[in-house]
Design an enzyme around this catalytic site. Structure first.
Site, PDB file in Angstrom:
ATOM      1  CG  HIS A 288      -1.825  -1.136   1.359  1.00  0.00           C
ATOM      2  ND1 HIS A 288      -2.393  -1.525   2.564  1.00  0.00           N
ATOM      3  CD2 HIS A 288      -2.284  -2.025   0.440  1.00  0.00           C
ATOM      4  CE1 HIS A 288      -3.146  -2.600   2.380  1.00  0.00           C
ATOM      5  NE2 HIS A 288      -3.087  -2.918   1.093  1.00  0.00           N
ATOM      6  N   PRO A 289       1.947   1.360  -0.736  1.00  0.00           N
ATOM      7  CG  PRO A 289       3.567   1.139  -2.423  1.00  0.00           C
ATOM      8  CD  PRO A 289       2.536   0.354  -1.659  1.00  0.00           C
TER       9      PRO A 289
END
Length: 525
Positions: A458-459
């Site tokens: 989930h960057p």
């Protein structure tokens, strides 16, 4: 977004994809992510730099490299997050991005007939399935144990505050198969004469006429080509590669670009900064019944049964990426809202994040309970260190460097253990295998988090939206100090949503499409 922009037939759209097609069988079967992990046909195999609070390990960061991007290889969990996430974006100066503003786009993108029509969409392109329709004993036990630990049952967590509570997850699947942005939007649009898709096309830089984006230079095999844009260029390369492409194109910190020999188009110091991600840490348990994927994968008869259940009924473990349940918790009594999400995984293994192509599971009937801090405070960066777009950029996640992140992860692991100790789940557990109950002090737990933690995929944040000096795009997602250029992907999120980034990223594309079309109409007047 390519589908929405080409929908009216009035605009010509060129979609460049560095990877290939997305028709492989295991891309459609949810459990297939275990088969394709590490496959260079479908992934960019990125690694962070050695992480100072992660025992100086390089953390594997795969990103999608095919039509549909990471949405074609992710875990398909559909979670909008908390309304307060978007109100926070609005309060940072991003007009039009509060929850009331984005709710219509969430409804527009989804098809969830079972939901409350005031909150949920009924006929959007992305079909959502609630996994409570396919319960199993281990998942039921986790939910009951969470309730015994004091966390109430939640029905539709995408309605209302999405706060403390437990339940089954929702996935973007239909009839047991993955529904990605590509299958939902792009496949139906491919026959449009005004939409052209080129795969195997790696963008190397944005072409400028002065400070206006006028096209894209890209490579197909050994051939360098340039596509001209009569109206605008939109970068959708993701949190890792969107800032890399901006820097290769001369947008970023002027001194850094000059040091690399890149001509400066615009000094935008926020490019590549503000990187943050959900760190995930898992506890591994041995189950006393063959209820886990470990039990199935080690037994040909159980594999055959699982396959037949999928083929005939479109149910069972093959319709998930191994996670089916969640519990949102508060780690401190004064938390205004849930700050950690805990999920149970129907599998355990010790090497699934090493970057290898083979999924290796434990040789016992194992399952895992993993947690991630919803709103981490640690910030990192992504920057190119080469003139080649084929060279991976330098990724520094800085996991756990902020004291709040460290203390939250310690408490989250303790809460996960407390859930596992409740009667409903404890009766199915032989013992805790990793880290083992001997690891109990705060410093020992933190060390375990650093040694075994991994990305939740989930960057966000490296081209953040805002008005301050470190913002890269404005509220219309236009890159600052230039014209004719936008960024539309998870990199524009100023802060992480309290959830998986799958649904929010599709919402961003839906809203961006309207912004782009509105500007095109205005320009034509």
């Amino acid at each position: 977004m390519a589908s929405r922009l080409s929908e009216s037939g009035r605009h010509r759209v060129l979609l460049l994809e560095a990877g290939g097609e997305d028709h492989h069988f295991w891309l459609r079967v949810p459990l297939g992510i275990g088969k394709i992990r590490g496959d260079v046909r479908f992934h960019w195999k990125f690694f962070t730099e050695p992480e100072q609070r992660m025992n100086h390990q390089r953390v594997y960061w795969p990103r999608g490299r095919l039509l549909g991007g990471s949405g074609s290889v992710n875990g398909m969990i559909f979670n909008r997050g908390q309304p307060a996430d978007y109100d926070h974006w609005r309060d940072l100066g991003n007009s039009g991005w509060g929850y009331d503003d984005v709710l219509p786009y969430f409804k527009k993108l989804e098809s969830f007939p079972e939901g409350d029509p005031a909150w949920r969409g009924k006929d959007g392109p992305v079909r959502i399935t609630d996994l409570s329709s396919d319960p199993d004993p281990l998942s039921d036990a986790f939910i009951e144990a969470s309730q015994q630990a004091g966390y109430p049952r939640i029905g539709d967590y995408n309605v209302g505050p999405n706060d403390v509570g437990t339940g089954y997850l929702q996935l973007n699947i239909k009839n047991g198969k993955r529904v990605s942005a590509s299958t939902a939007y792009l496949w139906p649009a491919l026959r449009r004469p005004n939409l052209r898709v080129i795969t195997g096309a790696l963008a190397s830089r944005i072409v400028f006429s002065g400070v206006r984006a006028s096209g894209v230079e890209f490579r197909v095999a050994d051939t360098v080509r340039v596509a001209s844009a009569s109206r605008e260029v939109v970068i959708c390369c993701g949190t890792v590669q969107s800032p890399q492409l901006l820097e290769l194109s001369g947008i970023g910190v002027a001194e850094r670009l000059r040091a690399l020999g890149i001509p400066v188009v615009a000094h935008v110091p926020g490019v590549g900064e503000n990187l943050h991600d959900h760190l995930q840490v898992r506890i591994v348990y041995e189950c006393n019944r063959p209820l886990t994927l470990n039990a199935v994968l080690g037994n040909p008869l159980r594999q055959a049964h699982m396959a037949m259940k999928f083929i005939l009924l479109r149910k069972g473990l093959m319709t998930t990426a191994s996670a089916k349940t969640f519990t949102n918790v508060n780690t401190t009594p004064d938390s205004a809202r849930a700050d950690v999400k805990i999920q149970q995984y129907m599998i355990s293994g010790d090497s699934r994040h090493s970057g290898g192509s083979d999924l290796v599971v434990d040789d016992f009937w194992g399952f895992s309970i993993g947690h991630n801090q919803m709103r981490p405070q640690s910030r990192g960066s992504v920057h190119t260190h080469s003139l080649s777009p084929q060279e991976p950029p330098s990724i520094i996640a800085n996991y756990l460097v902020h004291d709040l992140d460290a203390s939250t992860n310690i408490e989250a692991l303790r809460i996960s253990r407390r859930i596992a100790s409740q009667p409903a789940l404890a009766k199915l557990i032989v013992r805790e295998r990793r880290p083992g109950l001997a690891v109990a002090r705060a410093d020992e737990i933190l060390a375990y988090c650093g040694e075994t933690g991994h990305t939740s995929y989930h960057p966000v944040g490296t081209c953040k939206m805002g008005q301050d000096n470190m913002a890269v795009v404005d509220a219309r997602l236009q890159v600052r100090k230039v014209s004719g250029l936008r960024v539309v992907d998870a990199s524009i999120m100023p802060t992480l949503t309290s959830c998986n980034t799958n649904a929010p990223t599709i919402m961003i594309a839906e809203k961006a499409s309207d912004l782009i079309l509105a500007d095109a109409t205005h320009d034509a007047v």
